[in-house]
Motif scaffolding. Sequence first.
Motif, PDB file in Angstrom:
ATOM      1  N   ILE A   1       0.838  -1.541   0.173  1.00 39.95           N
ATOM      2  CA  ILE A   1      -0.247   0.069   0.100  1.00 39.95           C
ATOM      3  C   ILE A   1       0.835   1.313  -0.106  1.00 39.95           C
ATOM      4  O   ILE A   1       0.688   2.135   0.696  1.00 39.95           O
ATOM      5  CB  ILE A   1      -0.937   0.018   1.281  1.00 39.95           C
ATOM      6  N   GLY A   2       1.828   1.255  -0.647  1.00 39.58           N
ATOM      7  CA  GLY A   2       2.623   2.516  -1.036  1.00 39.58           C
ATOM      8  C   GLY A   2       2.170   3.463  -2.157  1.00 39.58           C
ATOM      9  O   GLY A   2       1.021   3.470  -2.320  1.00 39.58           O
ATOM     10  N   LEU A   3       3.071   3.974  -2.746  1.00 41.85           N
ATOM     11  CA  LEU A   3       2.610   4.920  -3.728  1.00 41.85           C
ATOM     12  C   LEU A   3       1.422   4.379  -4.908  1.00 41.85           C
ATOM     13  O   LEU A   3       0.317   4.915  -4.867  1.00 41.85           O
ATOM     14  CB  LEU A   3       3.881   5.660  -4.654  1.00 41.85           C
ATOM     15  N   ILE A   4       1.956   3.104  -5.320  1.00 39.71           N
ATOM     16  CA  ILE A   4       0.970   2.462  -6.400  1.00 39.71           C
ATOM     17  C   ILE A   4      -0.286   1.947  -5.541  1.00 39.71           C
ATOM     18  O   ILE A   4      -1.205   2.119  -6.067  1.00 39.71           O
ATOM     19  CB  ILE A   4       1.670   1.394  -7.315  1.00 39.71           C
TER      20      ILE A   4
ATOM     21  N   GLY B   1       5.165   5.457  -0.248  1.00 38.78           N
ATOM     22  CA  GLY B   1       4.316   5.221   1.008  1.00 38.78           C
ATOM     23  C   GLY B   1       3.109   5.637   0.666  1.00 38.78           C
ATOM     24  O   GLY B   1       2.765   6.013  -0.301  1.00 38.78           O
TER      25      GLY B   1
ATOM     26  N   ALA C   1       3.183   4.984 -14.615  1.00 33.58           N
ATOM     27  CA  ALA C   1       2.807   5.971 -13.676  1.00 33.58           C
ATOM     28  C   ALA C   1       3.316   5.832 -12.665  1.00 33.58           C
ATOM     29  O   ALA C   1       3.373   4.984 -11.912  1.00 33.58           O
ATOM     30  CB  ALA C   1       1.063   6.159 -13.585  1.00 33.58           C
TER      31      ALA C   1
ATOM     32  N   THR D   1      -0.399  -5.149   4.115  1.00 37.14           N
ATOM     33  CA  THR D   1       1.171  -4.674   4.073  1.00 37.14           C
ATOM     34  C   THR D   1       2.191  -5.189   4.827  1.00 37.14           C
ATOM     35  O   THR D   1       1.450  -5.816   5.976  1.00 37.14           O
ATOM     36  CB  THR D   1       1.313  -3.072   3.988  1.00 37.14           C
ATOM     37  N   ARG D   2       3.343  -5.297   4.685  1.00 35.37           N
ATOM     38  CA  ARG D   2       4.260  -6.146   5.663  1.00 35.37           C
ATOM     39  C   ARG D   2       4.300  -5.429   7.040  1.00 35.37           C
ATOM     40  O   ARG D   2       4.160  -6.077   7.898  1.00 35.37           O
ATOM     41  CB  ARG D   2       5.468  -5.986   4.924  1.00 35.37           C
ATOM     42  N   SER D   3       4.278  -4.082   7.126  1.00 31.40           N
ATOM     43  CA  SER D   3       4.601  -3.565   8.475  1.00 31.40           C
ATOM     44  C   SER D   3       3.273  -3.113   9.250  1.00 31.40           C
ATOM     45  O   SER D   3       2.440  -2.503   8.349  1.00 31.40           O
ATOM     46  CB  SER D   3       5.632  -2.542   8.396  1.00 31.40           C
TER      47      SER D   3
ATOM     48  N   SER E   1       7.614  -3.039 -12.151  1.00 30.11           N
ATOM     49  CA  SER E   1       8.338  -2.262 -13.035  1.00 30.11           C
ATOM     50  C   SER E   1       9.322  -3.327 -14.021  1.00 30.11           C
ATOM     51  O   SER E   1       9.698  -2.696 -15.090  1.00 30.11           O
ATOM     52  CB  SER E   1       9.265  -1.267 -12.645  1.00 30.11           C
TER      53      SER E   1
ATOM     54  N   SER F   1      10.324  -8.773  -4.405  1.00 24.95           N
ATOM     55  CA  SER F   1       9.693  -9.413  -3.101  1.00 24.95           C
ATOM     56  C   SER F   1       8.441  -9.989  -3.584  1.00 24.95           C
ATOM     57  O   SER F   1       7.745 -10.776  -2.902  1.00 24.95           O
ATOM     58  CB  SER F   1       9.409  -8.466  -2.046  1.00 24.95           C
TER      59      SER F   1
ATOM     60  N   VAL G   1       4.481  -4.526  -4.710  1.00 22.71           N
ATOM     61  CA  VAL G   1       5.620  -4.586  -3.885  1.00 22.71           C
ATOM     62  C   VAL G   1       6.861  -4.270  -4.409  1.00 22.71           C
ATOM     63  O   VAL G   1       6.789  -4.553  -5.732  1.00 22.71           O
ATOM     64  CB  VAL G   1       5.729  -5.635  -2.877  1.00 22.71           C
TER      65      VAL G   1
ATOM     66  N   VAL H   1       2.042  -4.807 -10.303  1.00 23.99           N
ATOM     67  CA  VAL H   1       2.304  -3.686 -10.959  1.00 23.99           C
ATOM     68  C   VAL H   1       3.789  -3.320 -11.274  1.00 23.99           C
ATOM     69  O   VAL H   1       4.415  -2.182 -11.536  1.00 23.99           O
ATOM     70  CB  VAL H   1       1.803  -2.576 -10.156  1.00 23.99           C
TER      71      VAL H   1
ATOM     72  N   THR I   1       2.965   0.987   8.407  1.00 25.95           N
ATOM     73  CA  THR I   1       2.365   1.196   7.206  1.00 25.95           C
ATOM     74  C   THR I   1       0.928   0.805   7.179  1.00 25.95           C
ATOM     75  O   THR I   1       0.020   1.750   6.770  1.00 25.95           O
ATOM     76  CB  THR I   1       3.036   0.556   6.092  1.00 25.95           C
TER      77      THR I   1
END
Length: 317
Positions: A14-17, A133, A127, A38-40, A101, A78, A74, A99, A43
Amino acid sequence: MSGPIFEKIALVGIGLIGSSLARVIRREKLAGHIAISTRSAATLDRAEELGLGDSYSTDAAEAVKDADLVIISVPVGSSGEVAAQIAPALKAGAIVTDVGSTKRSVIAQIEPHMPANVHFIPGHPLAGTEKSGPDAGFADLFENRWCIFTPLPGTDAAALEKLSEFWRRCGSDIDTMDPEHHDMVLAIVSHLPHIIAYNIVGTADDLEAVTKTEVIKYSASGFRDFTRLAASDPTMWRDVCLHNKDAILEMLARFSEDLASLQRAIRWGDGEKLFDMFTRTRAVRRSIIEAGQDIDVPDFGRQAIEHPDVLAAQPKS
Ligand code: NAP
């Protein structure tokens, strides 16, 4: 088409993307339920404070239970670990996408874990920003951007169409290509520019002849535009370099050859060669603006994020 496309969407990462997806899914009402994992714990707590989903868990297997669509967001290195965690909990008929890269490596990591009764469709939205984060995401991130699928042989056409419809409703245009081609194209349009930016900013940071204060003070003369790319997430970009090694090395070899030729033109005072090249590259910039992939304002399109109205007023491709 309107109304939810999926009953339950699980976002793993659940970061930027991931958080941009959560926001656009909510705004466009694309799912009945958004499960976030999410892992932590830190977050996850932040995602909950931001109200990004309907349920929250640090256990990815718990989040994907009963989900019709699972989106893995992620760092590419990972992907295999996450796929192994979620595989036993996936619902029959679910669509699993990512998603990442890079595509060849992600497929090699995820595919072996996927049960035969789920549809794994690798994807990559072109994008992003240099931020990371859950606070960094925004619902318009995918607007007027490409989402590339690299479907595996035998991919179910209906599942692919459903996922395409999802991304179209997130604002994206869809393209498909094979994973090798994706990795080569992305090496030149994304990976190499980031590596060049990391390198030039690193070189400036190492320079002792020019003080660091001067580098910062006079940065608007060009350096600043590289620092935006060079501020991108170190984990993500470490993984991209490690997981698209062959294509990146191929592009770096071509780049080094061309740089040597430019260096020679400067050394020998070959103004004609320099002028011709700079004229050719200026035309590339014009084509990008004409294709609606940036706007013709200062700050290299950053206003497109802060002022979507400016972007909306630009001619579309
Ligand atoms: P991000 O903002 O740094 O978020 C990464 C997410 O992945 C966080 O939820 C993080 O969890 C989780 N994560 C990190 N390491 C993990 C691990 N070892 N196991 C499980 N989860 C882990 O990253 P992002 O920019 O959203 O990038 C996510 C993916 O999108 C990457 O594959 C990247 O290549 C791709 N992508 C990025 C961009 C871009 O411009 N940023 C554009 C297109 C595609 P915690 O915070 O809980 O540790």
